[in-house]
Write a protein that holds these residues in place. Sequence first.
Motif, PDB file in Angstrom:
ATOM      1  N   MET A  10      15.924   1.345  63.948  1.00 10.19           N
ATOM      2  CA  MET A  10      17.050   1.071  63.055  1.00 10.19           C
ATOM      3  C   MET A  10      18.361   0.939  63.815  1.00 10.19           C
ATOM      4  SD  MET A  10      16.227   3.267  59.604  1.00 10.19           S
ATOM      5  CE  MET A  10      17.770   2.763  58.851  1.00 10.19           C
ATOM      6  N   GLU A  11      18.468   1.608  64.940  1.00 11.27           N
ATOM      7  CA  GLU A  11      19.696   1.520  65.746  1.00 11.27           C
ATOM      8  C   GLU A  11      19.917   0.117  66.296  1.00 11.27           C
ATOM      9  OE1 GLU A  11      19.146   4.549  68.648  1.00 11.27           O
ATOM     10  OE2 GLU A  11      19.836   6.182  67.333  1.00 11.27           O
ATOM     11  N   GLN A  12      18.853  -0.698  66.337  1.00 13.90           N
ATOM     12  CA  GLN A  12      18.986  -2.067  66.834  1.00 13.90           C
ATOM     13  C   GLN A  12      19.357  -3.054  65.731  1.00 13.90           C
ATOM     14  OE1 GLN A  12      18.805  -1.905  70.069  1.00 13.90           O
ATOM     15  NE2 GLN A  12      18.111   0.215  69.762  1.00 13.90           N
ATOM     16  N   ALA A  13      19.383  -2.609  64.485  1.00 13.58           N
ATOM     17  CA  ALA A  13      19.498  -3.521  63.347  1.00 13.58           C
ATOM     18  C   ALA A  13      20.882  -3.489  62.713  1.00 13.58           C
ATOM     19  CB  ALA A  13      18.436  -3.173  62.296  1.00 13.58           C
ATOM     20  N   ASP A  14      21.301  -4.648  62.223  1.00 18.68           N
ATOM     21  CA  ASP A  14      22.509  -4.754  61.410  1.00 18.68           C
ATOM     22  C   ASP A  14      22.177  -4.720  59.922  1.00 18.68           C
ATOM     23  OD1 ASP A  14      24.345  -5.363  63.694  1.00 18.68           O
ATOM     24  OD2 ASP A  14      23.021  -7.099  63.857  1.00 18.68           O
ATOM     25  N   ALA A  15      20.911  -4.971  59.589  1.00 22.76           N
ATOM     26  CA  ALA A  15      20.465  -4.940  58.200  1.00 22.76           C
ATOM     27  C   ALA A  15      19.048  -4.378  58.162  1.00 22.76           C
ATOM     28  CB  ALA A  15      20.494  -6.330  57.570  1.00 22.76           C
ATOM     29  N   VAL A  16      18.691  -3.756  57.042  1.00 24.13           N
ATOM     30  CA  VAL A  16      17.378  -3.129  56.885  1.00 24.13           C
ATOM     31  C   VAL A  16      16.825  -3.518  55.516  1.00 24.13           C
ATOM     32  CG1 VAL A  16      16.089  -0.966  56.809  1.00 24.13           C
ATOM     33  CG2 VAL A  16      18.077  -1.176  58.322  1.00 24.13           C
ATOM     34  N   ILE A  17      15.552  -3.929  55.494  1.00 18.40           N
ATOM     35  CA  ILE A  17      14.814  -4.180  54.259  1.00 18.40           C
ATOM     36  C   ILE A  17      13.670  -3.186  54.218  1.00 18.40           C
ATOM     37  CG2 ILE A  17      13.488  -5.834  52.901  1.00 18.40           C
ATOM     38  CD1 ILE A  17      14.874  -8.076  54.501  1.00 18.40           C
ATOM     39  N   ALA A  18      13.574  -2.409  53.141  1.00 21.64           N
ATOM     40  CA  ALA A  18      12.531  -1.384  53.054  1.00 21.64           C
ATOM     41  C   ALA A  18      11.712  -1.559  51.787  1.00 21.64           C
ATOM     42  CB  ALA A  18      13.154   0.008  53.077  1.00 21.64           C
ATOM     43  N   TYR A  19      10.407  -1.552  51.942  1.00 24.18           N
ATOM     44  CA  TYR A  19       9.449  -1.491  50.838  1.00 24.18           C
ATOM     45  C   TYR A  19       8.709  -0.166  50.939  1.00 24.18           C
ATOM     46  CZ  TYR A  19       9.708  -6.471  49.605  1.00 24.18           C
ATOM     47  OH  TYR A  19      10.128  -7.705  49.181  1.00 24.18           O
ATOM     48  N   GLY A  20       8.342   0.408  49.785  1.00 22.19           N
ATOM     49  CA  GLY A  20       7.506   1.594  49.847  1.00 22.19           C
ATOM     50  C   GLY A  20       7.723   2.557  48.714  1.00 22.19           C
ATOM     51  N   SER A  21       7.109   3.702  48.845  1.00 23.88           N
ATOM     52  CA  SER A  21       7.233   4.771  47.865  1.00 23.88           C
ATOM     53  C   SER A  21       8.643   5.348  47.910  1.00 23.88           C
ATOM     54  CB  SER A  21       6.219   5.879  48.171  1.00 23.88           C
ATOM     55  OG  SER A  21       6.535   6.498  49.421  1.00 23.88           O
ATOM     56  N   ASP A  22       8.952   6.200  46.946  1.00 26.97           N
ATOM     57  CA  ASP A  22      10.257   6.852  46.946  1.00 26.97           C
ATOM     58  C   ASP A  22      10.478   7.639  48.225  1.00 26.97           C
ATOM     59  OD1 ASP A  22      10.710   5.804  44.463  1.00 26.97           O
ATOM     60  OD2 ASP A  22      10.266   7.640  43.358  1.00 26.97           O
ATOM     61  N   ASP A  23       9.447   8.347  48.684  1.00 21.96           N
ATOM     62  CA  ASP A  23       9.590   9.145  49.903  1.00 21.96           C
ATOM     63  C   ASP A  23       9.795   8.257  51.127  1.00 21.96           C
ATOM     64  OD1 ASP A  23       9.310  11.460  48.475  1.00 21.96           O
ATOM     65  OD2 ASP A  23       7.191  11.752  48.953  1.00 21.96           O
ATOM     66  N   ALA A  24       9.043   7.150  51.200  1.00 21.90           N
ATOM     67  CA  ALA A  24       9.177   6.254  52.346  1.00 21.90           C
ATOM     68  C   ALA A  24      10.565   5.633  52.400  1.00 21.90           C
ATOM     69  CB  ALA A  24       8.108   5.163  52.285  1.00 21.90           C
ATOM     70  N   CYS A  25      11.067   5.205  51.245  1.00 18.57           N
ATOM     71  CA  CYS A  25      12.413   4.613  51.211  1.00 18.57           C
ATOM     72  C   CYS A  25      13.484   5.651  51.519  1.00 18.57           C
ATOM     73  CB  CYS A  25      12.661   3.971  49.846  1.00 18.57           C
ATOM     74  SG  CYS A  25      11.700   2.470  49.554  1.00 18.57           S
ATOM     75  N   ALA A  26      13.289   6.883  51.048  1.00 17.47           N
ATOM     76  CA  ALA A  26      14.258   7.943  51.339  1.00 17.47           C
ATOM     77  C   ALA A  26      14.317   8.216  52.842  1.00 17.47           C
ATOM     78  CB  ALA A  26      13.894   9.209  50.582  1.00 17.47           C
ATOM     79  N   ALA A  27      13.169   8.135  53.524  1.00 15.62           N
ATOM     80  CA  ALA A  27      13.141   8.362  54.969  1.00 15.62           C
ATOM     81  C   ALA A  27      13.946   7.293  55.699  1.00 15.62           C
ATOM     82  CB  ALA A  27      11.701   8.379  55.473  1.00 15.62           C
ATOM     83  N   VAL A  28      13.882   6.054  55.211  1.00 16.97           N
ATOM     84  CA  VAL A  28      14.667   4.987  55.818  1.00 16.97           C
ATOM     85  C   VAL A  28      16.150   5.191  55.536  1.00 16.97           C
ATOM     86  CG1 VAL A  28      15.117   2.502  55.787  1.00 16.97           C
ATOM     87  CG2 VAL A  28      12.758   3.333  55.716  1.00 16.97           C
ATOM     88  N   ARG A  29      16.493   5.468  54.289  1.00 10.16           N
ATOM     89  CA  ARG A  29      17.904   5.657  53.918  1.00 10.16           C
ATOM     90  C   ARG A  29      18.563   6.769  54.725  1.00 10.16           C
ATOM     91  NH1 ARG A  29      15.993   5.365  48.667  1.00 10.16           N
ATOM     92  NH2 ARG A  29      16.359   7.607  48.393  1.00 10.16           N
ATOM     93  N   ALA A  30      17.781   7.780  55.102  1.00 10.25           N
ATOM     94  CA  ALA A  30      18.341   8.928  55.829  1.00 10.25           C
ATOM     95  C   ALA A  30      18.929   8.526  57.179  1.00 10.25           C
ATOM     96  CB  ALA A  30      17.263   9.995  56.017  1.00 10.25           C
ATOM     97  N   HIS A  31      18.487   7.389  57.734  1.00  8.84           N
ATOM     98  CA  HIS A  31      18.960   6.963  59.052  1.00  8.84           C
ATOM     99  C   HIS A  31      19.952   5.804  58.986  1.00  8.84           C
ATOM    100  CE1 HIS A  31      16.119   9.636  60.945  1.00  8.84           C
ATOM    101  NE2 HIS A  31      15.101   9.071  60.329  1.00  8.84           N
TER     102      HIS A  31
END
Length: 487
Positions: A226-247
């Motif tokens: 994620m540190e390499q990205a200017d944008a993030v697209i996430a698919y997944g369960s609530d827990d999986a998406c929460a893990a992405v949002r945390a960073h």
Amino acid sequence: MSEPSCVAWLPPWADHGGLERAAVGGDGVGGRYYGLRPAPGQWQHLGEGLRAAHESLRAMPVARIVEALDETCSRWADHGFAHRVRARADIVTATGFSAQAVDRGLDVELSNYRAETLYRVLRRELGDPGVLDGFREDTELGGHTLALGPRVTMAVCSGNVPGLPALSLVRALLVKSAVILKVASGEPTFAVHFLRSLAEVDPAVADAVVVTYWPSEDQAALRSAMEQADAVIAYGSDDACAAVRAHLQPHQRYVEHGHKVSVGVLTRDYLADVGLREVARRVAEDASTFNQHACVAPQAYLVEDGDPGPQDVAEALASAMAEYAAEVPLGLLPSTDAAALQLRRANMAWAAASSPEGGFWRSPGLDWTVTLAPDLRSVQGAGNRTVGVVPVHDVRHILSELRPLAARLQNIGLGATAERFWTLASALGRLGASRISEPGQMAGPSVVWRHDGMPCLSLLLRWCDIEMHQEARHRAKTPAKDDVTQA
């Protein structure tokens, strides 16, 4: 046991020396596949390469990117295309889907990415696709405007829907963004085959993509990518998406597609107009495509009392599901999924036997299941072609059944006619639905649809406007000639 297959795609410029294997786990796929990812401390080098590849994309006319995607998907439309043949075999092995179910899913998914449709979504979201190539006149602004995609977009895939990673890939490439695509353990194989075929069509476009994998519990790899990205697209369960949002960092654009629920509605007028057998065929198509693993697949259909009524619809649907399965079998479920489905079936059969208004129909194997349930709360999950039929009395009853799902409501297959259609469509849109289609069309949304109610391309963009400047007022309407790669 055969040697595991690699599900990574790395452009020729990538340094393979700084990569390490990451075994793909999960029931049914463990030990069969591995991905490649940078070793700790090496992600920056990959990010630098992708940012350089982005500069090449930015210099291309968007028409070239559209043509590359169109030609690639045109080749995939041929069921005998070598990359598709290999992908089909790998997806069958990874997911247990039947070969026929994989083919049906790939046809539905990849038909979305032809030139005509891609230009439609670009025009709908951006007005003039040329804003991606240079400054264009904007009459409302009284000046000119330019759209700038992220240098790098990271896309986190989820689930085991054949071909689904193409959606995030196409969206990022259309706005001239390089891509880090993290495949899902449930179906990790499609992306590498698609990238190989894209590289044959236009190597410079494929060179802007890295397909990688790390286990979901590896938060260090997630954070480094994620540190390499200017944008993030996430698919997944609530827990999986929460893990992405945390960073997420404040500067990063973020598009999330979490857990959603889709249902259908059948009014008595629609059943009378279309006919019971045809309606049942359409509902079977909705519930069976992608083996009901996609968020657009209905968990249940709400059926208005009448003649024919919910019992008639359930019986006809059981026959239609059997006909669909005879042509397109479900496939072989992983052991845990098969056990879970057997348990759900037992619970549904018990509930039906305990209620005078209940009903239960199933295939001899696990290919399909239909239950007549008293309300939506009694429909026990979805997936693997299990659909509930729920009786309702009127519009208010329909809305009261759906209201508890409002926050997660996505796709509605609305079987209604005339003024009742518009009354229900307005109410369902206000309730939370982001797409309303006719029964039988739920499984094939176009990329033009604002997925989950969001303009998914323009959310990734940054804009630059020129206004209140004499040069902007005097400039002709022709595209700007400046080199936007230097912006």
